[in-house]
Scaffold this motif. Structure first.
Motif, PDB file in Angstrom:
ATOM      1  N   SER A  62    -122.039  59.617  74.882  1.00  0.00           N
ATOM      2  CA  SER A  62    -122.013  61.063  75.059  1.00  0.00           C
ATOM      3  C   SER A  62    -120.568  61.534  75.222  1.00  0.00           C
ATOM      4  N   PRO A  63    -120.254  62.724  74.665  1.00  0.00           N
ATOM      5  CA  PRO A  63    -118.891  63.251  74.857  1.00  0.00           C
ATOM      6  C   PRO A  63    -118.652  63.642  76.328  1.00  0.00           C
ATOM      7  N   LYS A 188    -123.227  68.795  76.973  1.00  0.00           N
ATOM      8  CA  LYS A 188    -122.782  67.825  75.973  1.00  0.00           C
ATOM      9  C   LYS A 188    -122.225  68.523  74.731  1.00  0.00           C
ATOM     10  N   ALA A 192    -118.391  68.192  73.495  1.00  0.00           N
ATOM     11  CA  ALA A 192    -118.047  67.746  72.145  1.00  0.00           C
ATOM     12  C   ALA A 192    -116.956  68.644  71.543  1.00  0.00           C
ATOM     13  N   LYS A 195    -113.586  68.002  73.248  1.00  0.00           N
ATOM     14  CA  LYS A 195    -112.983  66.735  72.816  1.00  0.00           C
ATOM     15  C   LYS A 195    -112.407  66.842  71.403  1.00  0.00           C
ATOM     16  N   GLU A 196    -113.137  67.543  70.526  1.00  0.00           N
ATOM     17  CA  GLU A 196    -112.616  67.751  69.167  1.00  0.00           C
ATOM     18  C   GLU A 196    -111.317  68.542  69.191  1.00  0.00           C
ATOM     19  N   SER A 201    -110.614  63.645  78.262  1.00  0.00           N
ATOM     20  CA  SER A 201    -111.956  63.313  78.745  1.00  0.00           C
ATOM     21  C   SER A 201    -112.600  64.577  79.305  1.00  0.00           C
TER      22      SER A 201
END
Ligand SMILES: [Zn+2]
Ligand SMILES: [Zn+2]
Length: 210
Positions: A62-63, A188, A192, A195-196, A201
């Motif tokens: 999971s991100p 989540k 995502a 993070k992209e 983190s």
């Protein structure tokens, strides 16, 4: 002084533990304070109180690295949320301070509301929590308007396209903040996108776990 939630008078107990320092939870009366239930143990990754080991939702990549929730989403919490979030009793959030840490490290990023929802509510509850907990709050992404998550089935939530989009690049370790952790889908999807867009983190922090 009156309880910020039920307005009954509070008679602070004076004993040796609080004679020098007023009790931190003094904004809620004892009855209201006891209406909330702390999460003592839960899934080590997402704090789901129904599991004492890694829960099925966390059993895959999971991100979102982890999530910390402080309170059970019990009947009392549901009523509290209704007054705070849907009736716009903004000040009520201060009654949470008894249950939250006084200082939280990391970059606070509140889960955004769509503009339509923000107009309707008048404030973003996640941003209010972030401002209560963190020195700095970063607003770095947005959300397209969609049906309320609470009106969707679990299947529909899982199939829905990601409603979040980045508005600026982000850096470092992010603490993603929201009011309730339900299935984790929202957190989540938001993680995502972060993070992209450069986050090293992403961990979650939510008041309640349903
Ligand atoms: Zn009360
Ligand atoms: Zn879990």
């Amino acid at each position: 002084m009156k309880c910020i939630y039920c307005f009954q008078p509070i008679h602070p107990k004076t004993d040796w533990s609080n004679v020098l320092r007023p009790a931190i939870d003094s904004r809620l009366c004892e009855d209201c304070h006891n209406g909330f239930e702390k999460i003592d143990q839960g899934c080590p990754r997402c704090c789901n109180p129904r599991y004492q080991k890694i829960c099925p939702d966390c059993d895959r990549e999971s991100p979102l690295l982890s999530n910390t929730s402080f309170l059970h989403y019990n009947e009392f919490a549901k009523e509290w949320i209704t007054r705070w979030k849907y009736r716009g009793d903004y000040e009520l959030l201060t009654s949470m301070s008894a249950f939250l840490p006084t200082f939280v490290r990391g970059k606070g990023v509140p889960v955004p509301l769509s503009e339509e929802r923000l107009d309707e509510r008048g404030f973003n509850q996640a941003e209010a929590i972030s401002r209560l907990l963190m020195k700095k709050t970063h607003l770095c992404f947005g959300r397209t308007h969609s049906e309320k998550q609470s009106k969707k089935t679990k299947r529909e939530r899982l199939d829905a396209p990601n409603p979040f989009y980045a508005t600026t690049k982000v850096q470092g370790h992010i603490l993603l903040i929201d009011d309730i952790y339900t299935t984790g889908t929202t957190m989540k999807q938001a993680a995502a996108v972060l993070k992209e867009n450069g986050a090293t983190s992403v961990r979650g922090l939510t008041l309640f776990h349903s």
